[in-house]
Design an enzyme around this catalytic site. Structure first.
Site, PDB file in Angstrom:
ATOM      1  N   LYS A 113      55.805 -52.996  74.295  1.00  0.00           N
ATOM      2  CA  LYS A 113      56.368 -54.060  73.456  1.00  0.00           C
ATOM      3  C   LYS A 113      56.715 -53.457  72.094  1.00  0.00           C
ATOM      4  O   LYS A 113      55.866 -52.820  71.446  1.00  0.00           O
ATOM      5  CB  LYS A 113      55.328 -55.164  73.301  1.00  0.00           C
TER       6      LYS A 113
HETATM    7  O1  G3P Z   1      53.735 -63.010  72.935  1.00  0.00           O
HETATM    8  C1  G3P Z   1      53.756 -63.399  71.621  1.00  0.00           C
HETATM    9  C2  G3P Z   1      54.129 -64.829  71.355  1.00  0.00           C
HETATM   10  O2  G3P Z   1      54.121 -65.577  72.507  1.00  0.00           O
HETATM   11  C3  G3P Z   1      53.373 -65.397  70.201  1.00  0.00           C
HETATM   12  O3  G3P Z   1      53.113 -66.757  70.267  1.00  0.00           O
HETATM   13  O4  G3P Z   1      51.969 -68.818  69.525  1.00  0.00           O
HETATM   14  O5  G3P Z   1      51.631 -66.681  68.246  1.00  0.00           O
HETATM   15  O6  G3P Z   1      53.794 -67.881  68.127  1.00  0.00           O
HETATM   16  P1  G3P Z   1      52.599 -67.578  68.959  1.00  0.00           P
END
Ligand code: G3P
Length: 218
Positions: free
Chosen positions: A84
């Protein structure tokens, strides 16, 4: 639509896998910190062994050379490991170099169509538009997903779209309606996808009638 689990919590991933709902996993430094394991390489290997599908592990270097070195090291952990990489200028160089090595890259922190177009041209296998974080600032996360899918379709770009930063069931519905390849879903959202009050009410009715029938036989 493939379901990835957005978590580095081995137990939570195991639970979702037991339901047949885990086609892959995405992690990031925050999710790693939440899991609380400092042996992050070992944890990624364990997740790969469990999932037997694509597992994203994120680089933490900010310069292109550092990202490439870290990405090459991560890719050696397991055949399922996807590197990533953040969508920055340095990230684009790293994506091109890693993709040139045949390493699958997930371009993360994507918030615009242009970012998605660039990472696809650089050779990313996956792109992660963050829908929840766009919604949080008053933008329309799913509109971005729709636009990215259209642009990729216009040019037959093969990068798979991972709907990321999923917060609630409607994000999953909308991702599926748009034909996104993948949604990466936090484990705590999975039970919300199956829950329905009419299912609970219907089941309670069936059980009550069944109990009456058993009473009649006795
Ligand atoms: O994979 C990373 C992404 O899904 C982050 O999610 O909830 O931290 O905005 P969030």
């Amino acid at each position: 639509m493939k379901f990835f689990i957005d978590s580095a919590d081995l137990k939570a991933i195991q639970d979702v896998k037991a339901m047949g709902m885990c086609d892959g996993v995405t992690t990031n430094p925050s999710l790693m910190a939440k899991a609380g394991r400092t042996d992050t390489d070992a944890l990624l290997k364990e997740i790969c062994r469990l999932v037997q599908g694509p597992v994203s592990g994120e680089v933490t270097a900010l310069d292109a050379d550092g990202m490439v070195a870290e990405g090459r090291r991560l890719a050696k952990l397991d055949d399922h490991l996807v590197v990533k990489v953040p969508t920055t200028l340095a990230g684009l160089k790293a994506i091109a170099a890693l993709a040139g090595d045949g390493i699958a890259v997930n371009a993360t922190l994507v918030f615009s169509v242009n970012q998605a177009l660039l990472v696809a041209k650089a050779g990313a296998a996956y792109v992660s538009p963050f829908v929840g974080r766009l919604d949080d600032v008053g933008e329309d996360g799913m509109q971005l997903v729709s636009d990215v899918l259209e642009v990729y379709d216009n040019y037959d770009l093969e990068t798979e779209v991972i709907v990321a930063s999923v917060r609630h069931p409607m994000h999953v519905v909308d991702a599926a309606l748009l034909g996104a390849h993948i949604a990466t879903i936090p484990p705590e959202v999975i039970p919300k996808l199956v829950a329905h009050p009419l299912t609970d009410k219907g089941l309670a009715g069936f059980m009550a009638d069944w109990a009456k029938l058993q009473g009649r036989g006795a």
